[in-house]
Design a protein around this motif. Structure first.
Motif, short mmCIF file in Angstrom:
data_model
loop_
_atom_site.label_atom_id
_atom_site.label_comp_id
_atom_site.label_asym_id
_atom_site.label_seq_id
_atom_site.Cartn_x
_atom_site.Cartn_y
_atom_site.Cartn_z
N PRO A 80 0.80 -1.16 0.00
CA PRO A 80 -0.01 -0.04 0.05
C PRO A 80 0.68 1.58 0.14
O PRO A 80 0.40 2.32 -0.39
N MET A 81 2.22 1.44 0.39
CA MET A 81 3.37 2.28 0.66
C MET A 81 4.64 1.49 0.41
O MET A 81 4.84 0.74 -0.02
N PRO A 82 4.81 2.71 -0.20
CA PRO A 82 6.82 2.11 -0.08
C PRO A 82 7.01 1.66 1.74
O PRO A 82 6.36 2.61 3.07
N GLY A 83 8.34 0.94 2.19
CA GLY A 83 8.40 0.36 2.54
C GLY A 83 9.53 -0.65 2.44
O GLY A 83 9.82 -1.01 2.40
N LEU A 84 9.85 -1.21 4.22
CA LEU A 84 10.55 -2.24 4.87
C LEU A 84 9.67 -3.09 5.15
O LEU A 84 9.03 -3.29 6.30
N GLU A 121 7.45 -1.82 7.47
CA GLU A 121 7.85 -0.40 8.29
C GLU A 121 7.24 1.02 7.09
O GLU A 121 8.09 0.29 6.28
N ALA A 122 6.59 1.25 7.64
CA ALA A 122 6.85 2.65 6.59
C ALA A 122 6.73 3.94 7.45
O ALA A 122 6.30 4.01 8.69
N MET A 123 7.54 5.23 7.16
CA MET A 123 7.73 6.53 7.79
C MET A 123 8.30 5.41 9.27
O MET A 123 7.17 6.58 10.18
N LYS A 124 8.66 5.04 10.00
CA LYS A 124 9.32 4.38 11.27
C LYS A 124 7.49 4.13 11.10
O LYS A 124 8.03 4.22 12.99
#
Length: 166
Positions: free
Chosen positions: A103-107, A129-132
């Protein structure tokens, strides 16, 4: 006109108006008396039956009755249900999902499923994990995991396929 299926085995077509009730085209003569909120006494062909409605699902159009000592499960369809079935529109509410995209960029921090797992709608699939922030990604429907395209510590872009369902 209603179609009634009893115990997923027996099918009946019921047509009722204020003068008579026909079951599979044959007139039906019953004497039914309500004896409680869910209880009935029925006379049919000089035989006596005690019936109790034990469950009802108005949305699914199903109910169950105990008649004397036997339990009967019934499902009902009317002419509108039959028309929807003929048009192939009877199960449009069933969500068909073939893959899960990010759904979003992340790890990817943690995978909670593996290939071959059967997963119910709302079950946790992975932690992203996205934006901490840690986001638990859940299943959009009842599915079986066909393949997992990511592993922990993978970076994903928005709309990247992470899991494929069968």
């Amino acid at each position: 006109m209603y179609k009634v299926r009893v115990n997923n085995k027996y099918d009946f077509e019921v047509l009722s108006d204020k003068d008579q009730t026909l079951v599979n085209g044959i007139p039906l003569s019953l004497d039914i008396q309500r004896i409680g909120s869910n209880s009935f006494h029925i006379l049919y062909q000089n035989r006596s039956f005690n019936a109790e409605m034990t469950g009802v699902d108005r949305v699914g159009k199903t109910c169950s009755f105990r008649v004397n000592t036997s339990i009967y499960s019934m499902s009902l369809t009317d002419q509108f249900d039959e028309l929807l079935h003929q048009l192939g529109m009877d199960n449009m509410n069933a969500l068909k999902v073939s893959e899960l995209k990010a759904p979003m960029p992340g790890l990817v921090l943690k995978l909670l499923v593996a290939e071959g797992d059967e997963v119910l709608k709302g079950a946790s699939l992975l932690v992203l994990e996205a934006m901490k922030m840690e986001n638990i990604i859940k299943s959009p429907a009842d599915v079986v995991i066909k393949s997992v395209k990511v592993k922990p510590s993978d970076k994903v872009e928005k709309n990247q396929v992470m899991i494929v369902f069968s």
